[in-house]
Every structure is written in structure tokens, then in C-alpha cells.
Scaffold this active site. Structure first.
Site, PDB file in Angstrom:
ATOM      1  N   SER A  31       0.707   6.450   3.421  1.00 11.81           N
ATOM      2  CA  SER A  31       0.620   5.674   4.646  1.00 11.81           C
ATOM      3  C   SER A  31      -0.796   5.803   5.199  1.00 11.81           C
ATOM      4  O   SER A  31      -1.766   5.522   4.488  1.00 11.81           O
ATOM      5  CB  SER A  31       1.676   6.141   5.648  1.00 11.81           C
ATOM      6  OG  SER A  31       1.682   5.326   6.794  1.00 11.81           O
ATOM      7  N   HIS A  56       2.466   1.972   3.085  1.00 17.54           N
ATOM      8  CA  HIS A  56       2.759   1.265   4.331  1.00 17.54           C
ATOM      9  C   HIS A  56       1.586   0.353   4.678  1.00 17.54           C
ATOM     10  O   HIS A  56       0.494   0.827   4.974  1.00 17.54           O
ATOM     11  CB  HIS A  56       2.969   2.265   5.473  1.00 17.54           C
ATOM     12  CG  HIS A  56       4.130   3.190   5.251  1.00 17.54           C
ATOM     13  ND1 HIS A  56       4.281   4.370   5.936  1.00 17.54           N
ATOM     14  CD2 HIS A  56       5.189   3.115   4.410  1.00 17.54           C
ATOM     15  CE1 HIS A  56       5.381   4.969   5.546  1.00 17.54           C
ATOM     16  NE2 HIS A  56       5.948   4.233   4.615  1.00 17.54           N
ATOM     17  N   ASP A  81       8.471   9.915   6.321  1.00 19.88           N
ATOM     18  CA  ASP A  81       8.984   9.048   5.266  1.00 19.88           C
ATOM     19  C   ASP A  81       8.767   9.716   3.908  1.00 19.88           C
ATOM     20  O   ASP A  81       7.695  10.254   3.633  1.00 19.88           O
ATOM     21  CB  ASP A  81       8.286   7.688   5.301  1.00 19.88           C
ATOM     22  CG  ASP A  81       8.912   6.686   4.347  1.00 19.88           C
ATOM     23  OD1 ASP A  81      10.110   6.830   4.038  1.00 19.88           O
ATOM     24  OD2 ASP A  81       8.209   5.756   3.920  1.00 19.88           O
TER      25      ASP A  81
END
Length: 363
Positions: free
Chosen positions: A179, A206, A302
Site C-alpha cells: 500500500s 492499493h 490488510d
């Protein structure tokens, strides 16, 4: 006027560097944008806008005379553009994190992904007029606070935490979740993968959907491998990259003698779309744990549940270390849970995984 919102260099109190607030510099040629951002951030007790400049050249001058934690950088400016200034800023102040404020255009996507590749930590889309609402403010503040990260002492303690698991089954596939700060880390990781190393590599990063095609091309260049976007019944093949699209989770399943991808759209605990967890969880089952799961720089947790599934099935989890992360969030979660076989900078993670693969992984 912005000039009234930002102190002159010789008027900054000597104690500013020690006041504990997050020091932010705005670099954008739009007076309106600088004014809106300055007013937005001025309301926060833990944030101090220490400079606001209309050009990258002035931003570099400011960076020479003051400490800055986070730079909000526009890429499209007259004179030296943000893309040209970015590496100069990072060379001048390596600990400063750069948050790119990106336009919605196709060219803006190209420039933004290139900035993320070269070291920008994260991006925010520049909203259209009227788009500076409470949701946008909350997202922006969350990113700034995450980019400030940990203090030196906490980072030292984090780096001292040993990885606690032995390597598991020999991997048949590598799966990477990333991310904030992850694109730069991915480039470092993939450039260490020789072209004759044939394990397929799956990536969930992401990013806004509009950035994914540009991101896929950059991953091809970094790895020297063909990249395909996950969709229904896309076969996972040796030597290729498979990348989650921006609008759904990448999942995998066995289909006869092949393993193929699919897309899922269900809500996940992290709130991310795409999320790393469904990719990890379905790979653990499809490959019977013969998976090397990697978590690179990113905020939040995540990937944690999926990492547990891989470890439980006998696979291995690798995490980027705190010192090399833009945000030590996702890697921190699995490291502190004791799931990691190694916690290292991206290049060394790649070397460790290469050493763990058997002869069948090479062409």
C-alpha cells in the site's frame, strides 16, 4: 493570503523542530489550493504548516533551512515540475515523506505512478472544485499522520524484533501485498528477481482503478516480465506477473490442472478494495500452503488474516522492515504476530525468497 499563514524563515521559533507537531510543507502553483490546504491543516493541533510555496525551486530552498516531515507536492507546475524536484527533495532530506497531490487526467496518472516508483510515499487525487469536503479532509489527515510514522526509538525497537518462524514449504508462487510506499518497494524487490526465475508473482497494490494500467506497465519494466490484470479465468503462468485490478479483490482457485484467478467484491475487515487478504487466503488453499507471502510498506492491517492462512497451511510470510518502510503498518502487524520468517528491506527479501526456492523455480 498564504504568506500570512506561513512564517518567514527568520521568524520560526528555535523550538519548532522539537514541538512534536507534524511539520508539513505545501508545494503547489495554485494559490487557491495552497490556501484551502493551509486552512484545512491549520485546524489540527498536531499539524504545523511550516511553509507553502508556489514552485518546486522555492520548496527546495525551504527544505534547506527547515525540518519537514511531510511535503504535499503538486507534480504539474511551471519551471521545475514536481517529478523533477522529487528526487532532489528526497536526496536533500531522506527522512521527509512526499505525498503527491495528483490530477485526475491520464497524464496525471502516468506522472503520479512514476513519482511513486521513484520514492513518493503516497498520493491523493486533487478534487474538483467543491470536492474539498469532510471525507477528503479525513483521508488527507489520515495519510499525513501515517506518513509521520514512528519516532527513532520506536523504530529501533521494531528493528530489534526478530522474525520468529522457520521457512515453510518450498514456494510455487509468490504473492505480494503493498500500500503506502509500496510501489517504490515493489520496484526494488522485482529488480532483484532474475528473468530465469520462473515462479509466478501475484500483486495486490492499493491504488485508484485509473492508475492500475500505468502501474502494470511499470511493474513489467521493473521485472522484465509480462504483466496481466486478474479477471475471471486468467491462468496463473510461470514467469508472469498477475496484478489485482482496482475494482475487485483478486482470488484464485484450482481448475483442473491449472490455477486461475477470479474477482470478488465482498466487504473485508480492512475496508480495502482490492484487499490482500482474499488473495492470500485463496492462494493458501489452492497451492496447499506452497506460497511465499510478502507484505511491503502500507498503513493498516490488510493482509494479516490472509498471512495467518498461509502460515497455517505451511507457507512462509516475509515482511518489509520498519526502517525501510514509508509506513510500517501492514508489515508491522504480521511481524508483531510472530508470523514472519524474515523482516528485511525489499531487496534482501527478494534474495531470501530466491534462496528458499528449489531448482524447479528456475528455467
Amino acid at each position: 493570503m498564504v504568506a500570512a499563514l506561513r512564517p518567514k524563515t527568520d521568524e520560526i521559533p528555535e523550538a519548532e523542530a522539537e514541538d512534536g507537531r507534524i511539520k508539513v510543507m505545501l508545494v503547489d502553483d495554485s494559490l487557491t489550493v495552497r490556501t484551502v490546504f493551509s486552512r484545512m491543516l491549520a485546524k489540527e493541533a498536531d499539524i504545523n504548516v511550516v511553509a507553502a510555496t508556489s514552485t518546486a525551486e522555492k520548496g527546495l530552498e525551504e527544505l534547506r533551512v527547515r525540518q519537514v516531515d511531510v511535503i504535499m507536492l503538486d507534480l504539474e507546475m511551471p519551471g521545475m515540475g514536481g517529478l523533477e524536484a522529487l528526487p532532489k527533495m528526497l536526496a536533500q532530506s531522506p527522512s521527509t515523506k512526499i505525498l503527491v497531490i495528483s490530477s485526475l487526467t491520464a497524464e496525471g496518472a502516468e506522472h503520479t505512478v512514476e513519482a511513486l516508483r521513484t520514492g513518493a510515499a503516497d498520493t491523493m487525487l486533487k478534487p474538483r472544485p467543491g470536492g474539498f469536503n469532510d471525507d477528503y479532509r479525513d483521508q488527507l489527515l489520515g495519510k499525513i499522520r501515517a506518513l509521520k510514522g514512528m519516532g527513532p526509538e520506536e523504530t529501533r525497537r521494531a528493528n530489534a524484533k526478530p522474525a520468529s518462524r522457520r521457512a515453510g514449504k518450498r514456494p510455487q508462487v509468490i504473492a505480494i501485498g503493498a500500500s503506502t510506499g509500496g510501489i517504490h518497494a515493489l520496484n526494488l524487490f522485482l529488480r532483484k528477481m532474475p528473468k530465469d526465475f520462473q515462479l509466478p508473482i501475484l500483486i495486490t497494490q492499493h491504488l485508484p482503478s485509473s492508475f492500475i494500467p500505468v502501474f502494470a506497465r511499470q511493474m513489467e519494466m521493473a521485472s522484465g516480465r509480462e504483466a496481466v490484470l486478474a479477471d475471471e479465468n486468467v491462468e496463473i503462468q510461470a514467469g508472469k506477473l498477475v496484478i489485482a485490478p482496482g475494482h475487485g479483490h483478486m482470488v484464485v482457485r484450482r481448475k483442473g490442472s491449472h490455477v486461475v484467478t477470479g474477482l470478488a467484491y465482498h466487504p473485508v475487515k480492512s475496508g480495502c478494495l482490492p484487499s490482500v487478504d482474499p488473495m492470500f487466503e485463496t492462494l493458501a488453499e489452492a497451492y496447499d500452503g506452497e506460497v511465499a507471502g510478502v507484505l511491503l510498506s502500507g498503513m493498516g492491517r490488510d493482509g494479516t488474516e490472509g498471512a495467518e492462512a498461509i502460515a497455517k497451511a505451511g507457507g512462509s510470510i516475509y515482511a518489509q522492515d520498519a526502517q525501510s518502510c514509508a509506513v510500517w503498518g501492514m508489515p508491522r502487524a504480521v511481524t508483531e504476530m510472530g508470523l514472519t520468517t524474515a523482516a528485511l528491506p525489499p531487496e534482501r527479501l527478494a534474495e531470501t525468497i530466491l534462496a528458499s526456492a528449489g531448482a524447479q523455480a528456475w528455467r
